[in-house]
Scaffold this active site. Structure first.
Site, PDB file in Angstrom:
ATOM      1  N   ASP A 329       0.880  -1.167   0.000  1.00  0.00           N
ATOM      2  CA  ASP A 329       0.000   0.000   0.000  1.00  0.00           C
ATOM      3  C   ASP A 329       0.919   1.218   0.000  1.00  0.00           C
ATOM      4  O   ASP A 329       2.102   1.099   0.312  1.00  0.00           O
ATOM      5  CB  ASP A 329      -0.868  -0.019   1.261  1.00  0.00           C
ATOM      6  CG  ASP A 329      -1.959   1.044   1.230  1.00  0.00           C
ATOM      7  OD1 ASP A 329      -2.072   1.736   0.206  1.00  0.00           O
ATOM      8  OD2 ASP A 329      -2.675   1.175   2.231  1.00  0.00           O
ATOM      9  N   ASP A 590      -0.505  -3.651   6.795  1.00  0.00           N
ATOM     10  CA  ASP A 590      -0.621  -3.486   8.245  1.00  0.00           C
ATOM     11  C   ASP A 590      -2.072  -3.351   8.705  1.00  0.00           C
ATOM     12  O   ASP A 590      -2.342  -3.099   9.869  1.00  0.00           O
ATOM     13  CB  ASP A 590       0.178  -2.263   8.712  1.00  0.00           C
ATOM     14  CG  ASP A 590      -0.333  -0.964   8.095  1.00  0.00           C
ATOM     15  OD1 ASP A 590      -1.223  -1.034   7.206  1.00  0.00           O
ATOM     16  OD2 ASP A 590       0.138   0.110   8.501  1.00  0.00           O
ATOM     17  N   ASP A 594      -5.612  -6.740   5.236  1.00  0.00           N
ATOM     18  CA  ASP A 594      -4.387  -7.216   4.565  1.00  0.00           C
ATOM     19  C   ASP A 594      -4.035  -8.663   4.919  1.00  0.00           C
ATOM     20  O   ASP A 594      -3.161  -9.252   4.300  1.00  0.00           O
ATOM     21  CB  ASP A 594      -3.191  -6.324   4.955  1.00  0.00           C
ATOM     22  CG  ASP A 594      -3.266  -4.957   4.307  1.00  0.00           C
ATOM     23  OD1 ASP A 594      -3.625  -4.895   3.120  1.00  0.00           O
ATOM     24  OD2 ASP A 594      -2.979  -3.960   4.982  1.00  0.00           O
ATOM     25  N   ASN A 658      36.317 -37.174  -1.677  1.00  0.00           N
ATOM     26  CA  ASN A 658      37.238 -37.943  -0.824  1.00  0.00           C
ATOM     27  C   ASN A 658      36.681 -39.308  -0.453  1.00  0.00           C
ATOM     28  O   ASN A 658      37.356 -40.335  -0.563  1.00  0.00           O
ATOM     29  CB  ASN A 658      37.547 -37.164   0.466  1.00  0.00           C
ATOM     30  CG  ASN A 658      38.471 -35.991   0.209  1.00  0.00           C
ATOM     31  OD1 ASN A 658      39.092 -35.902  -0.849  1.00  0.00           O
ATOM     32  ND2 ASN A 658      38.567 -35.083   1.162  1.00  0.00           N
ATOM     33  N   ASN A 683      36.390 -36.392   9.047  1.00  0.00           N
ATOM     34  CA  ASN A 683      35.073 -35.759   8.967  1.00  0.00           C
ATOM     35  C   ASN A 683      34.903 -34.663  10.014  1.00  0.00           C
ATOM     36  O   ASN A 683      34.409 -33.569   9.733  1.00  0.00           O
ATOM     37  CB  ASN A 683      33.998 -36.841   9.156  1.00  0.00           C
ATOM     38  CG  ASN A 683      32.641 -36.363   8.724  1.00  0.00           C
ATOM     39  OD1 ASN A 683      32.507 -35.733   7.687  1.00  0.00           O
ATOM     40  ND2 ASN A 683      31.631 -36.641   9.523  1.00  0.00           N
ATOM     41  N   ASP A 687      34.676 -30.415   9.496  1.00  0.00           N
ATOM     42  CA  ASP A 687      33.449 -29.745   9.939  1.00  0.00           C
ATOM     43  C   ASP A 687      33.725 -28.350  10.499  1.00  0.00           C
ATOM     44  O   ASP A 687      32.872 -27.465  10.420  1.00  0.00           O
ATOM     45  CB  ASP A 687      32.734 -30.560  11.025  1.00  0.00           C
ATOM     46  CG  ASP A 687      31.917 -31.710  10.450  1.00  0.00           C
ATOM     47  OD1 ASP A 687      31.702 -31.705   9.221  1.00  0.00           O
ATOM     48  OD2 ASP A 687      31.514 -32.601  11.217  1.00  0.00           O
TER      49      ASP A 687
END
Length: 841
Positions: A329, A590, A594, A658, A683, A687
């Site tokens: 609006d 708002d 709406d 891998n 692993n 990470d």
């Protein structure tokens, strides 16, 4: 105090119900409310989603592969090697604790942000009206309701004034239902209980006070909420992540079963082969993905909060970033929002004190909900209303588009109406001319229309004012709005925001098109859009929209810039057409009308000052009603999405390459290329850099235009970079076995070094589309990457080497591994350049 809440409360008189609930019309005391909150619990349909520490911790280990690995390791503990089993369990535990620590921080941060935009209700406590969070409403509370408020609990109406409530979400009834004070039979159907209000529904117009009888899961809405699928629709991002997870899971399971079967066929120890296969599965599955996504999204939400954008639903951040159309609006968003009264004019178009007084009376006594028009009238000039006494009010609603106030003055009653010009004229039969004479309205319609167009063309908003002398009649109702006399015009203006042209340009540069949806007439809309720098504006009116089929609207919706004279129920139709046309649509609103459009949009946006029903429907709430705030929010949304994609790319390139290589080479070696504990350590170490992705800097070109989740492009990326990784893995195998003639332990150590270092450094390559030396990584990502490289190089020379089965490597080994990693980085850079030329993503 009663533990048992009264059944069929709509059949009990208000006075009796107050006694039953041990409540009073003045409301509960603060201390009594606290006792009831402890007894009945918080007013929620579901328990608060605060993540219990233990639940969150356990969830880190719920992956089927992790559970099987723990079981197999336990078996190994009793049958084979307790030291290895202990090491594997320790690594799994550390990995899980890392995920827990990060997710815990993320969920706490989000809870703090959500508390900023919680819905509140007006209640009487200790005899005074105060606002409290809806969660703290208890049975026995007296609530004060106005237009736009969400009903906080199942309640009995004590007083009402033209109260209309939207019950569509509970009863499916399309039109608002009028609510009145009454006592009804106990067997009255839910939709016919006109004296009762239901939690979750909302006030469309009018005002009321009501006695709360049931809260939380005891409400009608609470009873059906488990059966209703209240979960929000899955976003494109969530769906993409889920599909990606399934895809990796399928590849992993196929690989693991094949590796295990072949290793057993080659007569290797069954338990070792099983543990090796499971460790490979852990390396292949992106078990950190949920944690990384939570961290990324919560980090993005925190950054957005600094820019006054509060994210209520984290998954909507991605949609926010990929949004390419924003509908809004104009009032308060594109304009200053501080409406000012230019003048009060009679039907001749000259200033009139009488029209000003009538509009002042109307604005002064109005009690429905505060609005900028009434504030503009009251602040224009202070008038003395001594001698006037309010007799009644007919509140504004979106069908009549009028507000009427009845006052007594000089022993006579006067009804004053103001509202949208056409709607006011619809109830007028006469008109007061400039000299005070009364004439038939038909004689003046053309002149009134001429003035209306003249003011509108200048960008002014025009309202009509009418009155009716009611004599001694005191009854007030909507049927009284008839046979009125048109008094004159209210001419209002709301200038565009000072920086609006720059803001719209910024949105355009980000690939976001602005569509203005307004109830104002097309002349005002055209003038304001020109002031905002929108050239050659194409306007579609509500009347035009009614005459268009859905198919015709779909074809033209993208080319329309301004939708003017739009009815509330047409907003949703526009949003749906834009979505069907292939756009990711944001809607910013708002008002009471709406909510349905906010729900329909991909990204529902509201503001902190919005009515409850709009704020509740929104995914994102702005603490400031300004499109400029939105621009920064879009940038942060895209940065968050870009960082989440980086993790996906990492999980699908080096790690995958891998593990795939290791699975392949294990078939040709007489020993396992890496022990299960070594695979898990690889692993775990890789990470660490990935966990800092949320803080990484994002290249400008990743923010410049909307991006969408593309699983096909991710698969291509995975295959391309996985193959590059595998090529260099096999080079490493060949160099270790054929050139350096490595022993079993040296082979594993060399392979471990190459695997961890290459997987860590490749992060710096694939995090950007630019050459890695032209895009500066985030501080924490760089520190984490270099730290892991250093730890990996030092590890074989420490006492830990023996525990993990490593040994120090001679200098030639280290130099050759370094050379392979260097060529891998250079090759990845070349492949990256070719990949992004061919794959548009």
């Amino acid at each position: 105090m009663m533990n048992q809440l009264p059944p069929a409360f709509w059949s009990i008189a208000a006075a009796d119900l107050l006694k039953t609930l041990e409540a009073a019309k003045e409301g509960l005391t603060g201390s009594e409310a606290k006792k009831r909150l402890a007894l009945y619990g918080a007013n929620r349909l579901k328990p608060q989603k605060r993540s219990n520490v233990l639940t969150l911790l356990i969830s880190q280990f719920k992956s089927p592969i992790i559970l099987i690995l723990i079981f197999a390791t336990g078996l190994s503990f009793f049958l084979h090697d307790p030291v290895d089993a202990f090491i594997i369990l320790s690594i799994v535990l550390i990995s899980g604790l890392l995920g827990f620590w990060q997710e815990r921080g993320a969920s706490n941060a989000v809870e703090k942000l959500l508390s900023i935009v919680q819905i509140k209700a007006a209640v009487l406590r200790d005899g005074s009206s105060i606002e409290i969070p809806v969660e703290e409403i208890v049975p026995g509370d007296i609530v004060i309701l106005n237009a736009g408020d969400i009903i906080p609990g199942d309640s009995l109406v004590l007083e009402s004034n033209d109260l209309f409530v939207d019950e569509a979400m509970l009863t499916g009834e399309t039109f608002p239902v009028e609510k009145v004070v009454a006592v009804l039979p106990p067997e009255t159907q839910l939709s016919q209980r006109t004296n009762a209000l239901w939690m979750g529904t909302h006030v469309v117009s009018g005002c009321a006070t009501a006695l709360v009888v049931r809260t939380g899961r005891e409400t009608e809405f609470g009873k059906v909420s488990d059966r209703l699928k209240l979960r929000p629709l899955e976003t494109e991002f969530e769906r993409g992540i889920r599909q990606f997870g399934y895809f990796l899971m399928e590849v992993t399971l196929l690989l693991v079963v094949a590796i295990f079967a072949i290793n057993v066929y080659l007569a290797r120890p069954v338990l070792d082969s099983f543990l090796f296969s499971l460790a490979l599965a852990v390396g292949l599955t992106p078990q950190l993905l949920p944690a990384i996504i939570s961290i990324n999204l919560s980090h993005g939400a925190k950054r957005m909060a600094k820019n006054k954008v509060i994210v209520k639903r984290l998954a909507s951040i991605e949609n926010f970033g990929s949004m390419n159309v924003i509908c809004s609006d104009k009032t308060g968003t594109l304009t200053e929002g501080t409406v000012k009264l230019q003048s009060a004019l009679n039907m001749e178009g000259t200033p009139s004190d009488k029209v000003l007084l009538q509009s002042y009376i109307n604005a002064f006594y109005e009690t429905g909900f505060t609005n900028p028009i009434d504030e503009a009238i009251l602040s224009y000039r202070k008038l003395d209303l001594t001698g006037y006494q309010k007799q009644g009010e007919i509140p504004y609603d979106f069908l009549r588009k009028r507000l009427s106030i009845a006052v007594a003055h000089d022993n006579a009653n006067l009804l004053v109406t103001k509202g949208a010009l056409q709607n006011v004229l619809a109830v007028c039969t006469t008109v007061e001319t400039g000299d005070g004479t009364i004439a038939d309205i038909a004689t003046a319609r053309d002149r009134i229309q001429q003035h209306f167009e003249e003011f509108s063309n200048k960008g002014f908003r025009v309202l009509g004012v009418a009155y009716r002398n009611m004599g001694t009649e005191s009854r007030i109702g909507k049927d009284q709005e008839a046979n009125m006399t048109f008094s004159g015009f209210l001419v209002l203006f709301d200038p565009p925001k000072a920086n609006i042209v720059e803001t719209i340009t910024n949105l355009k540069n980000l690939g976001v098109a602005l569509k203005v949806i307004t109830g104002d007439n097309h002349l005002v809309a055209a003038n304001v859009s020109q002031q905002m720098g929108l050239k050659n504006t194409k306007i579609l009116t509500g009347q035009d929209l009614r005459n268009l089929s859905d198919a015709a609207l779909l074809k033209m919706v993208g080319s329309v810039d301004v939708f003017a004279e739009i009815e509330p129920n047409q907003k949703e139709r526009i949003i749906i057409a834009l979505k069907k046309a292939g756009n990711v649509v944001g809607y910013m609103g708002d008002g009471i009308n709406d909510a349905s459009a906010i729900h329909a949009a991909d990204v529902g946006i509201s503001v902190d000052s919005a009515v409850d029903v709009a704020k509740d429907a929104a995914d994102i709430v702005l603490l400031e009603k300004d499109l400029g705030v939105l621009v920064q929010g879009v940038r942060e949304g895209r940065a968050t999405f870009a960082n989440t994609l980086k993790y996906v790319f990492m999980a699908t390139s080096a790690n995958f390459g891998n593990m795939f290589s290791m699975a392949g080479v294990s078939l040709f070696l007489s020993f396992l290329p890496l022990l299960p504990k070594q695979i898990l350590l690889t692993n775990l170490l890789t990470d660490f850099p990935e966990m800092t992705i949320a803080t990484d800097s994002v290249d400008k070109e990743m923010i410049d235009y909307p991006r969408r989740w593309d699983i096909k492009a991710i698969r291509k990326f995975m295959i391309t970079f996985g193959l590059v990784s595998s090529v260099f893995d096999y080079l490493t195998f060949g160099a270790l076995l054929l050139v350096l003639h490595a022993t079993e332990v040296q082979f594993r150590t060399g392979w471990f070094l190459e695997s961890v270092i290459s997987a860590s450094l490749i992060v710096l390559v694939i995090r950007s589309r630019k050459p890695f030396f032209k895009s500066r990584p985030g501080k924490y990502l760089l520190i984490a990457t270099l730290s892991i490289v250093a730890v990996t190089l030092i590890l074989p020379f420490t006492p830990l080497a023996k525990i993990f089965g490593f040994s120090p490597l001679p200098i030639p080994f280290l130099l050759l591994i370094g050379l392979i990693v260097l060529f891998y980085i250079i090759s990845a850079e070349i492949v990256k350049k070719i990949f992004y030329k061919r794959v548009k993503f």
